[in-house]
Design an enzyme around this catalytic site. Sequence first.
Site, short mmCIF file in Angstrom:
data_model
loop_
_atom_site.label_atom_id
_atom_site.label_comp_id
_atom_site.label_asym_id
_atom_site.label_seq_id
_atom_site.Cartn_x
_atom_site.Cartn_y
_atom_site.Cartn_z
CB SER B 149 88.94 -30.88 22.91
OG SER B 149 87.53 -30.81 22.64
CG ASP B 322 86.75 -35.68 16.76
OD1 ASP B 322 85.27 -35.54 17.28
OD2 ASP B 322 87.54 -35.05 17.19
CG HIS B 355 86.37 -34.85 20.57
ND1 HIS B 355 87.20 -34.20 19.95
CD2 HIS B 355 86.25 -34.29 21.77
CE1 HIS B 355 87.14 -33.10 20.52
NE2 HIS B 355 87.10 -33.04 21.68
#
Lengths: 388, 388
Positions: B149, B322, B355
């Site tokens: 991320s 995601d 995610h």
Amino acid sequence: MTLVALPQSMRFDAPLPLQSGASIRGYDLAYETYGTLNADRSNAVLVCHALNASHHVAGVYEGQPGSEGWWDTMIGPGKPLDTNRFFVIGVNNLGSCFGSTGPMSINPDTGRVYGADFPVVTVEDWVDAQARLLDALEIETLAAVMGGSLGGMQALSWTLQYPERVRNAAVIASAPNLNAENIAFNEVARRAIVTDPDFHGGNFYAQAVVPKRGLRIARMIGHITYLSDDVMNEKFGRTLRGAVGEAAREAYHYTTQDIEFQIESYLRYQGDKFSEYFDANTYLLITRALDYFDPARLHGGSLTQALATATARFLLVSFTTDWRFSPARSREIVKALLENRRDVSYAEIDAPHGHDAFLLEDPRYLAAVRAWFGRIAAALPPAGAAHE
Amino acid sequence: MTLVALPQSMRFDAPLPLQSGASIRGYDLAYETYGTLNADRSNAVLVCHALNASHHVAGVYEGQPGSEGWWDTMIGPGKPLDTNRFFVIGVNNLGSCFGSTGPMSINPDTGRVYGADFPVVTVEDWVDAQARLLDALEIETLAAVMGGSLGGMQALSWTLQYPERVRNAAVIASAPNLNAENIAFNEVARRAIVTDPDFHGGNFYAQAVVPKRGLRIARMIGHITYLSDDVMNEKFGRTLRGAVGEAAREAYHYTTQDIEFQIESYLRYQGDKFSEYFDANTYLLITRALDYFDPARLHGGSLTQALATATARFLLVSFTTDWRFSPARSREIVKALLENRRDVSYAEIDAPHGHDAFLLEDPRYLAAVRAWFGRIAAALPPAGAAHE
């Protein structure tokens, strides 16, 4: 040709029993009608609204340029839902804040504003209230009921609650219920409102304040879910506020609280505007009505069983980039109707605009709706039979 | 075998110049290390954290059961990033709230807590600060840098800012920049915090309050975007709070302010928990660092040009569900690297968890990372050469 809209109001004195077990003692419904009811009263179409809309679905108010109804692209003379052929009714739902009885109204039991005491209303309750309006207008059977999003849920519920009173139903950009993510977004928006210190447990009217902070956040979240990723990237992308030309790419201002990107400016503007006119208690009520709608709930989760009593002919429309009520959700309804051997038309429109697409002018979408209403109109008595 | 973690702190007295033009006069970085640095100091791996994580990436603290680091599934003895072979460094970023200098620290210029005066920091600034930590640890070159991320953005930025100091880079569940929707979600979260009356323009510490309402809303929004639609439906669906058995399906309580669905209970819990430990100013800073990251920005929008200076070998990983940082965003990086004829491995993992998947134990994912580090380890001097 400009359609001129005239807001009206109807008073109902008989209490309306609600799904929750509570009832509303007496109430007003704001509504508008467009077009002319024919002699055998068979050309009425009821249009149901979604979260923040109203009974003003089409036309403009006399002397108020820019006052077009929220579905004016769809409804009017010569439009897909043609007011030259149909008598169209828009009604503001109970609990809303545009003229019908809601949290800002006086509670006859206490003589004070309802506020947080306004009873929880459901899609089914709204349909019951709409049916009483039709009674008052002496309309026994609807040529069609139509709605998008939450309005589509009402259209679907009409076919279950009053199957004999609705010949056709258009359920657009809708779903048979909210999924967990939908409920989650509603809940965050509600928490933003309820935890705003100006909310005062819902009784903020007496304090002469409005929980604007919460309403702004709620609306910003809503707007993100109405738009598709694609359209956001195309419309805003990473463009900086006030940026012009290539050099502007470098012009970060390095700020955490001020606006840097155009998307931020857009969202803040939408939030500000909404907080000026929308009622906080209404927002809670309407999002809860969305959460609660679930016709399969009392049928062991089977939508097919739930829809078995519907006899209307259906039009379902979905939009490919709508991630709030995705095409898969519309297809669930189509499948359940087909399993009941119902007459269903289904259009999945390849549109870039996300959930908002149902309010926009997409030629394929409008053509599909036009064709569907054309077939309904063809089954009506000739126009010459209409009384003026 | 349990890995025991020991938090450390390093003081830096030289001012750090920032992208914004400002600088930080002196600062501390909290960090942890796991495993042993080898004789030629060639086996160091830097792990970069995302929004709400810290330097505590692996292992547990002595006598504190359940204190596993946030990436303990990935990092440890015999794990995909094997601390028997690598010397792993976790560092808390500047501006965070877990031990490194941030908004809660004393501003040496004023003798008061920074609060809103803490300068805006960027991914590039964090990388510069991390490079100084490596200098202090006498590590010239990293065997690898790795992050998920926002951590993946740091790993990518390392290869651009210090190409000669990083031989391999793992960029997981990340993106070359935020899109409009990502920025929009960050902005709503920031507005919720900034408009909380307890925020006091960021200087709430002196008032002995915390803008918990805003932090709760921010975290709830975050959680929705971390999870996939699928996993939310599977985990929560429309299940009512406390519902057991079929009869519970009918048990609506008809409430707008109380919890009705389990998903609401989950989100409120996550929001409450977060608001107890996370700093509001840090939330603004870190989401802004996300918004600002955009290596293509100074290359006319060309990611390929932007990545031309990177010489590391890359591993990119994305997860099919995601929607925050979709596979398409990782593929943009892969494409730009390949156009520069770089060595890239790419794994697109079919995982249901959205995610969040990058933090979870997916066997295919962990195997891909294990294999990639295995090749890096094979190029190191034999383990016997390590000093203990």
